[in-house]
Design a protein around this motif. Sequence first.
Motif, mmCIF file in Angstrom:
data_model
loop_
_atom_site.group_PDB
_atom_site.id
_atom_site.type_symbol
_atom_site.label_atom_id
_atom_site.label_comp_id
_atom_site.label_asym_id
_atom_site.label_seq_id
_atom_site.Cartn_x
_atom_site.Cartn_y
_atom_site.Cartn_z
ATOM 1 N N ILE A 11 47.931 -20.130 39.557
ATOM 2 C CA ILE A 11 47.795 -20.310 38.120
ATOM 3 C C ILE A 11 46.796 -19.316 37.553
ATOM 4 O O ILE A 11 47.020 -18.698 36.517
ATOM 5 C CB ILE A 11 47.364 -21.749 37.788
ATOM 6 C CG1 ILE A 11 48.481 -22.726 38.187
ATOM 7 C CG2 ILE A 11 47.057 -21.900 36.304
ATOM 8 C CD1 ILE A 11 48.121 -24.178 37.990
ATOM 9 N N GLN A 12 45.685 -19.110 38.240
ATOM 10 C CA GLN A 12 44.658 -18.219 37.736
ATOM 11 C C GLN A 12 45.139 -16.777 37.693
ATOM 12 O O GLN A 12 44.704 -15.994 36.860
ATOM 13 C CB GLN A 12 43.402 -18.340 38.586
ATOM 14 C CG GLN A 12 42.693 -19.674 38.402
ATOM 15 C CD GLN A 12 41.536 -19.874 39.360
ATOM 16 O OE1 GLN A 12 41.293 -19.037 40.213
ATOM 17 N NE2 GLN A 12 40.837 -20.979 39.220
ATOM 18 N N ALA A 13 46.067 -16.422 38.567
ATOM 19 C CA ALA A 13 46.568 -15.052 38.591
ATOM 20 C C ALA A 13 47.387 -14.719 37.355
ATOM 21 O O ALA A 13 47.644 -13.553 37.072
ATOM 22 C CB ALA A 13 47.417 -14.831 39.842
ATOM 23 N N SER A 14 47.785 -15.736 36.600
ATOM 24 C CA SER A 14 48.635 -15.493 35.441
ATOM 25 C C SER A 14 47.858 -15.000 34.228
ATOM 26 O O SER A 14 48.439 -14.615 33.233
ATOM 27 C CB SER A 14 49.379 -16.777 35.069
ATOM 28 O OG SER A 14 48.470 -17.753 34.612
ATOM 29 N N SER A 15 46.533 -15.044 34.273
ATOM 30 C CA SER A 15 45.733 -14.547 33.153
ATOM 31 C C SER A 15 44.451 -13.927 33.681
ATOM 32 O O SER A 15 43.935 -14.349 34.704
ATOM 33 C CB SER A 15 45.399 -15.690 32.190
ATOM 34 O OG SER A 15 44.690 -16.700 32.853
ATOM 35 N N PRO A 16 43.923 -12.918 32.984
ATOM 36 C CA PRO A 16 42.728 -12.241 33.488
ATOM 37 C C PRO A 16 41.509 -13.142 33.409
ATOM 38 O O PRO A 16 41.405 -14.025 32.563
ATOM 39 C CB PRO A 16 42.582 -11.033 32.553
ATOM 40 C CG PRO A 16 43.270 -11.456 31.293
ATOM 41 C CD PRO A 16 44.409 -12.335 31.721
ATOM 42 N N ALA A 17 40.565 -12.890 34.299
ATOM 43 C CA ALA A 17 39.325 -13.666 34.299
ATOM 44 C C ALA A 17 38.503 -13.317 33.067
ATOM 45 O O ALA A 17 38.383 -12.163 32.678
ATOM 46 C CB ALA A 17 38.520 -13.368 35.562
ATOM 47 N N ALA A 18 37.968 -14.350 32.435
ATOM 48 C CA ALA A 18 37.095 -14.124 31.292
ATOM 49 C C ALA A 18 35.702 -13.731 31.780
ATOM 50 O O ALA A 18 35.224 -14.235 32.787
ATOM 51 C CB ALA A 18 37.012 -15.391 30.447
ATOM 52 N N ALA A 19 35.083 -12.813 31.052
ATOM 53 C CA ALA A 19 33.728 -12.410 31.412
ATOM 54 C C ALA A 19 32.766 -13.456 30.861
ATOM 55 O O ALA A 19 32.594 -13.593 29.651
ATOM 56 C CB ALA A 19 33.419 -11.036 30.830
ATOM 57 N N VAL A 20 32.159 -14.217 31.738
ATOM 58 C CA VAL A 20 31.259 -15.292 31.327
ATOM 59 C C VAL A 20 29.876 -14.998 31.877
ATOM 60 O O VAL A 20 29.702 -14.820 33.084
ATOM 61 C CB VAL A 20 31.762 -16.659 31.848
ATOM 62 C CG1 VAL A 20 30.821 -17.774 31.404
ATOM 63 C CG2 VAL A 20 33.180 -16.915 31.361
ATOM 64 N N ALA A 58 37.314 -20.877 35.190
ATOM 65 C CA ALA A 58 38.508 -21.011 34.346
ATOM 66 C C ALA A 58 39.237 -19.685 34.221
ATOM 67 O O ALA A 58 38.623 -18.629 34.095
ATOM 68 C CB ALA A 58 38.108 -21.510 32.966
ATOM 69 N N ARG A 59 40.548 -19.760 34.262
ATOM 70 C CA ARG A 59 41.417 -18.629 33.945
ATOM 71 C C ARG A 59 42.430 -19.134 32.923
ATOM 72 O O ARG A 59 43.560 -19.452 33.239
ATOM 73 C CB ARG A 59 42.150 -18.107 35.195
ATOM 74 C CG ARG A 59 41.247 -17.629 36.316
ATOM 75 C CD ARG A 59 40.498 -16.368 35.921
ATOM 76 N NE ARG A 59 39.824 -15.759 37.068
ATOM 77 C CZ ARG A 59 38.595 -16.068 37.446
ATOM 78 N NH1 ARG A 59 37.918 -16.993 36.792
ATOM 79 N NH2 ARG A 59 38.048 -15.471 38.485
ATOM 80 N N GLY A 60 41.992 -19.253 31.694
ATOM 81 C CA GLY A 60 42.792 -19.926 30.689
ATOM 82 C C GLY A 60 42.318 -21.365 30.557
ATOM 83 O O GLY A 60 41.608 -21.894 31.410
ATOM 84 N N THR A 61 42.724 -22.009 29.475
ATOM 85 C CA THR A 61 42.305 -23.374 29.230
ATOM 86 C C THR A 61 43.089 -24.340 30.118
ATOM 87 O O THR A 61 44.135 -23.989 30.686
ATOM 88 C CB THR A 61 42.545 -23.762 27.770
ATOM 89 O OG1 THR A 61 43.959 -23.782 27.517
ATOM 90 C CG2 THR A 61 41.867 -22.778 26.825
ATOM 91 N N ALA A 62 42.594 -25.569 30.202
ATOM 92 C CA ALA A 62 43.306 -26.598 30.959
ATOM 93 C C ALA A 62 44.700 -26.815 30.384
ATOM 94 O O ALA A 62 45.672 -27.002 31.132
ATOM 95 C CB ALA A 62 42.510 -27.903 30.946
ATOM 96 N N ALA A 63 44.828 -26.789 29.061
ATOM 97 C CA ALA A 63 46.137 -26.973 28.432
ATOM 98 C C ALA A 63 47.088 -25.842 28.814
ATOM 99 O O ALA A 63 48.286 -26.073 29.067
ATOM 100 C CB ALA A 63 45.982 -27.052 26.914
ATOM 101 N N GLU A 64 46.581 -24.617 28.862
ATOM 102 C CA GLU A 64 47.421 -23.474 29.248
ATOM 103 C C GLU A 64 47.860 -23.591 30.699
ATOM 104 O O GLU A 64 49.020 -23.289 31.040
ATOM 105 C CB GLU A 64 46.656 -22.173 29.025
ATOM 106 C CG GLU A 64 46.447 -21.840 27.556
ATOM 107 C CD GLU A 64 45.469 -20.701 27.340
ATOM 108 O OE1 GLU A 64 45.471 -20.121 26.234
ATOM 109 O OE2 GLU A 64 44.687 -20.384 28.269
ATOM 110 N N MET A 65 46.977 -24.047 31.564
ATOM 111 C CA MET A 65 47.327 -24.205 32.970
ATOM 112 C C MET A 65 48.368 -25.306 33.157
ATOM 113 O O MET A 65 49.295 -25.173 33.945
ATOM 114 C CB MET A 65 46.065 -24.493 33.779
ATOM 115 C CG MET A 65 45.066 -23.336 33.757
ATOM 116 S SD MET A 65 43.496 -23.721 34.554
ATOM 117 C CE MET A 65 43.957 -23.558 36.274
ATOM 118 N N ALA A 66 48.220 -26.404 32.419
ATOM 119 C CA ALA A 66 49.194 -27.487 32.497
ATOM 120 C C ALA A 66 50.571 -27.035 32.022
ATOM 121 O O ALA A 66 51.601 -27.402 32.593
ATOM 122 C CB ALA A 66 48.715 -28.680 31.675
#
Length: 338
Positions: A14-23, A96-104
Amino acid sequence: MTLSPMLAGLLALIQASSPAAAVPDTTDMLPVAQAITTLMRDHHYDPGELDAPAYRAIEAAMLDLGAQASGRDDFLSGFRAIWTDAPFSHVVLSEARGTAAEMAAHVDTLRIGGGGATLDWRGETAILTVTTMMGQDTIEEINAAYAEIAALGAEALVIDLRENGGGAFAVLPLVRHVLAEPLEAGIFVSQPWNAAHDRAPTAADIAETPSWEGWSLRSFWQAVQANALTPIRFEPVTENRFDGPVYVLVSETTASAAEMAADALKASGRATLIGEVTAGEMLSQTVFDLPEGLQLWLPIADYFSVAHGRIEGAGVTPDIRSEADLADDVAFGLIDEG
């Protein structure tokens, strides 16, 4: 707690589907620890377990870690150490790699890239190796395997779940293709039930509750949080059903949805389980957003087999015990004996 193969794979895919946010890192992780304890209290499947000494100790350690951690990395490593010896499974803290809603929203369309299920042959025996219950492509591979098994007329079937850490609903076609009749497999028990009862559901409770039929992970997460009980029923397929002898290989790393499959196949009377007692990590978890770019996976439902009771902490016991790496030899010996 050690990250199970199922959770590790699910997070990675799931995380591979969006880039990591710089936090940015932070020295104030106490709000994160407090948010974790709140989410646990709000969503964990059994409030009573959170009042037990084992969890109380972990909760205190998490809050202490939040007060002392030098930053996110320190908190993440400390959290994993705290949960190494946990009272229940399926708790994971991740970036996180996207929000929980996006991952669901993404999880039901997830494809792992192939290879989740492979079919080999030894003479007239089909060997279906399933290493994950994740992925639409794994479901497709299982369906294709059963079509080939039917077309070539296999005399026996070996299903290898020894390296399967679970996942999602590839369990459905795996089980359905060998059933001769419908199977009331088990029931997921959620916080609304446990908040009102101090007992496991009975056969009468299960019979009074309509079976869940969505077979979407996103809708399942919604159902188990809204409903006290969510029964699971498997219906036989109408095409490419295998009616011959079935042998299922399991190990101590067979976990989560793979344990549901092993238990259902055993309970149906259609399969002989061979190998080791399974992992005993049979809960359902979902993801929640946290401060500081983190997410918490926590268990929202427990699972009780109709035939064998609670699987979490107990595992599924094979019909024939053997070392995991010898289970295939045992199965082939039985097949050769006829």
